[in-house]
Design a protein around this motif. Structure first.
Motif, mmCIF file in Angstrom:
data_model
loop_
_atom_site.group_PDB
_atom_site.id
_atom_site.type_symbol
_atom_site.label_atom_id
_atom_site.label_comp_id
_atom_site.label_asym_id
_atom_site.label_seq_id
_atom_site.Cartn_x
_atom_site.Cartn_y
_atom_site.Cartn_z
ATOM 1 N N GLN A 133 10.496 -3.481 -0.717
ATOM 2 C CA GLN A 133 12.118 -3.761 0.454
ATOM 3 C C GLN A 133 12.716 -4.123 -1.026
ATOM 4 O O GLN A 133 13.333 -4.038 -1.090
ATOM 5 N N LEU A 134 11.296 -5.545 -1.902
ATOM 6 C CA LEU A 134 12.468 -6.010 -2.672
ATOM 7 C C LEU A 134 12.427 -5.106 -3.802
ATOM 8 O O LEU A 134 13.212 -5.187 -4.304
ATOM 9 N N LEU A 135 11.769 -4.245 -4.178
ATOM 10 C CA LEU A 135 11.641 -4.221 -6.128
ATOM 11 C C LEU A 135 12.309 -2.268 -5.520
ATOM 12 O O LEU A 135 13.321 -1.836 -6.331
ATOM 13 N N PHE A 136 12.280 -1.754 -4.684
ATOM 14 C CA PHE A 136 13.421 -0.085 -4.223
ATOM 15 C C PHE A 136 14.073 -0.271 -3.230
ATOM 16 O O PHE A 136 14.531 1.186 -3.219
ATOM 17 N N GLY A 137 14.022 -1.313 -2.201
ATOM 18 C CA GLY A 137 15.072 -1.210 -1.180
ATOM 19 C C GLY A 137 14.449 -0.093 0.333
ATOM 20 O O GLY A 137 15.353 -0.129 0.708
ATOM 21 N N PRO A 139 13.097 0.312 3.270
ATOM 22 C CA PRO A 139 13.558 -0.333 5.213
ATOM 23 C C PRO A 139 11.682 -0.606 5.081
ATOM 24 O O PRO A 139 11.190 0.205 4.810
ATOM 25 N N LEU A 140 11.378 -1.919 5.737
ATOM 26 C CA LEU A 140 10.218 -2.578 6.088
ATOM 27 C C LEU A 140 9.445 -1.633 6.792
ATOM 28 O O LEU A 140 8.282 -1.074 6.660
ATOM 29 N N LEU A 141 9.946 -1.257 7.504
ATOM 30 C CA LEU A 141 9.133 -0.202 8.476
ATOM 31 C C LEU A 141 8.875 1.202 7.663
ATOM 32 O O LEU A 141 7.736 1.700 7.434
ATOM 33 N N ALA A 142 9.771 1.828 6.889
ATOM 34 C CA ALA A 142 9.215 3.135 5.841
ATOM 35 C C ALA A 142 8.606 2.316 4.881
ATOM 36 O O ALA A 142 7.497 2.925 4.545
ATOM 37 N N GLY A 143 8.123 0.693 4.391
ATOM 38 C CA GLY A 143 7.607 0.197 3.373
ATOM 39 C C GLY A 143 6.324 0.544 3.856
ATOM 40 O O GLY A 143 5.505 0.698 3.751
ATOM 41 N N ALA A 144 6.224 0.054 5.489
ATOM 42 C CA ALA A 144 4.363 0.113 5.889
ATOM 43 C C ALA A 144 4.314 1.442 6.044
ATOM 44 O O ALA A 144 3.136 1.700 6.041
ATOM 45 N N LEU A 145 4.746 2.318 6.376
ATOM 46 C CA LEU A 145 4.183 3.954 6.473
ATOM 47 C C LEU A 145 3.597 4.065 5.629
ATOM 48 O O LEU A 145 2.820 4.976 5.070
ATOM 49 N N LEU A 146 4.537 3.606 3.938
ATOM 50 C CA LEU A 146 4.496 4.355 3.075
ATOM 51 C C LEU A 146 3.146 3.320 2.528
ATOM 52 O O LEU A 146 1.592 4.280 1.842
ATOM 53 N N THR A 147 2.158 1.783 3.348
ATOM 54 C CA THR A 147 1.573 1.812 2.935
ATOM 55 C C THR A 147 0.500 1.791 3.675
ATOM 56 O O THR A 147 -0.431 1.983 2.959
ATOM 57 N N ALA A 148 0.228 2.223 4.937
ATOM 58 C CA ALA A 148 -1.052 3.308 5.558
ATOM 59 C C ALA A 148 -0.763 4.480 4.714
ATOM 60 O O ALA A 148 -2.891 4.641 4.516
ATOM 61 N N VAL A 149 -0.388 5.823 4.066
ATOM 62 C CA VAL A 149 -0.599 6.939 3.279
ATOM 63 C C VAL A 149 -1.182 6.104 2.113
ATOM 64 O O VAL A 149 -2.705 6.994 1.232
ATOM 65 N N THR A 150 -0.756 5.281 1.918
ATOM 66 C CA THR A 150 -1.212 4.981 0.107
ATOM 67 C C THR A 150 -2.804 4.345 0.122
ATOM 68 O O THR A 150 -4.210 4.453 -0.625
ATOM 69 N N THR A 151 -3.285 3.375 1.685
ATOM 70 C CA THR A 151 -4.004 2.868 1.636
ATOM 71 C C THR A 151 -5.664 4.178 2.336
ATOM 72 O O THR A 151 -6.331 3.890 1.447
ATOM 73 N N ILE A 152 -5.005 4.505 2.428
ATOM 74 C CA ILE A 152 -6.117 6.132 3.373
ATOM 75 C C ILE A 152 -6.184 6.635 1.369
ATOM 76 O O ILE A 152 -6.983 7.087 1.706
#
Length: 427
Positions: A133-137, A139-152
């Motif tokens: 959110q801070l770097l690319f704007g 939203p937190l929920l979308a960032g969390a989903l992106l985190t899940a995909v990256t983690t896998i």
């Protein structure tokens, strides 16, 4: 057995280094043994540390630097014991709890550790989502989903062997450390004050005591203890007693280097906050978002960007390690293994709920650390119990002085966490 050519080369290089006539320089002999502690060290630079260190530096300047030094020395001892347990026995801490404790106790510990795993995910997901959110704007929920995909994706590298995953996580830790090297050069701290407070214990009122308690109490993470013992299982197997002791000495070097870097990162967080906020009278900076926004007018856009990158990499790496630790805990306590993506969904569900409900990110990080505090005694106390037993550890059993120091460290950490819980719930 090694899963790929890179693993095979690593194991062979390690065995060569353990031979009676090792080849190569001392540095090349050490390299095959580096990796497990770097993965475990991610827990010590996760987003939960950002909030505590920034608040400590902003409110009290360099005063609490000695606390970070002390807490990381304790962490080095605890992580060394964890590595030794897996190395000496071929079983991780969760498996030992299942083997040596009554079944109801083992099941109860498993449930507590699952809650700890979810709390860990909460902090790490929130940190990574906040970084996006801070770097690319985003939203937190979308960032969390992106985190899940990256983690896998990161954990999917395990199928190629242990070395690629160790390399990726170590590289992310290096990025976080380099970000703070850059921050230190930008903020130009007072080095004489830093040197004084590194070696001189001190407090300034009850609030500084509470912050110090938070720093120490949240330093040793339960999931890192369980994970580190697992990372040593079957990585490099030797039966010879002398080689085993030599292997353990190399693993101590792994812990010292990795935890030394983690200590540097934590100190740099506090130094950055002290030199930027405390020195300019902005002692009320209490959230990660506020710190991020305030950096640009004080130090320029580069400092703000570097801070955001370090937070993002911290969240992504620690989220990956947290998921891996969850697998170790479940498999060790109840001998069940589930698909990685299912594990990811289960542990991230509370995180997504909290983010979707719009709870304050920094406050959420603090609460997650409180939940982690509940699980800490169930990791440290069994670790000390098992590593002091000669029938379990064999030649690598703790010396009496080691057990005394470890027992004292465990008592301090548990007491501080109890105090932290008390002050949190009583205001």
């Amino acid at each position: 057995m090694p899963k790929n050519n890179l693993d095979s080369k690593t194991v062979q290089s390690a065995l060569d280094a353990l031979s009676r006539q090792p080849r190569g320089s001392r540095l090349t002999r050490v390299l095959p043994f580096l990796g497990p502690a770097f993965i475990a060290s991610v827990a010590y630079v996760d987003p939960g540390n950002f909030a505590t260190n920034i608040q400590g530096g902003a409110q009290f300047g360099y005063l609490l630097l000695w606390v970070i030094i002390a807490s990381n020395l304790i962490a080095m001892l605890i992580q060394t014991l964890s590595a030794k347990l897996g190395l000496a026995t071929g079983h991780n801490l969760a498996e030992h709890c299942r083997l040596h404790f009554p079944k109801p106790v083992s099941l109860g510990m498993w449930l507590i550790m699952e809650a700890v795993a979810m709390a860990t995910d909460l902090a790490e997901f929130m940190g990574a989502a906040l970084g996006f959110q801070l770097l690319f704007g985003i939203p937190l929920l979308a960032g969390a989903l992106l985190t899940a995909v990256t983690t896998i994706g990161i954990l999917g590298m395990e199928r190629f062997g242990f070395r690629p995953l160790e390399a990726v996580i170590s590289a992310m830790v290096a990025v976080i450390a380099l970000c703070y090297v850059a921050e230190i050069f930008i903020v130009k701290p007072n080095w004489s004050d830093i040197a004084a407070h590194v070696v001189r214990p001190g407090f300034s009122g009850s609030e500084s005591v509470l912050l110090a308690t938070g720093i120490i109490g949240a330093t040793v993470m339960p999931h890192a203890i369980f994970l580190h013992s697992s990372l040593m299982q079957g990585r490099i197997v030797v039966k010879d007693r002398k080689k085993l002791r030599t292997l353990f000495r190399y693993e101590i070097m792994d812990v010292v280097i990795a935890m030394g870097i983690a200590s540097f990162v934590n100190m740099s967080m506090l130094i950055m906050a002290a030199a930027t906020f405390y020195a300019t009278g902005k002692t009320s900076v209490a959230t990660i978002e506020e710190a991020y926004r305030t950096l640009e007018p004080l130090l320029g856009p580069a400092a703000k960007f570097i801070f955001g990158v370090s937070l993002l990499f911290s969240g992504l790496s620690s989220s990956s390690v947290g998921t891996s630790a969850g697998q170790v805990i479940m498999q060790g306590f109840i001998q069940r293994h589930i698909a990685l993506w299912i594990r990811r969904i289960i542990t991230m569900a509370p995180s997504l709920f909290v983010i979707a409900m719009g709870f304050d990110p920094t406050r959420t990080l603090v609460i997650s650390q409180v939940v982690l505090s509940f699980g800490l005694p169930f990791a440290i106390i069994p670790l000390v119990m098992f590593t002091r037993r000669a029938d379990i550890m064999g030649d690598l059993v703790n010396r009496r002085t080691t057990t005394m120091f470890a027992g004292f460290a465990a008592a301090v950490i548990v007491a501080l966490n109890i105090y932290l819980l008390y002050t949190t719930f009583t205001g």
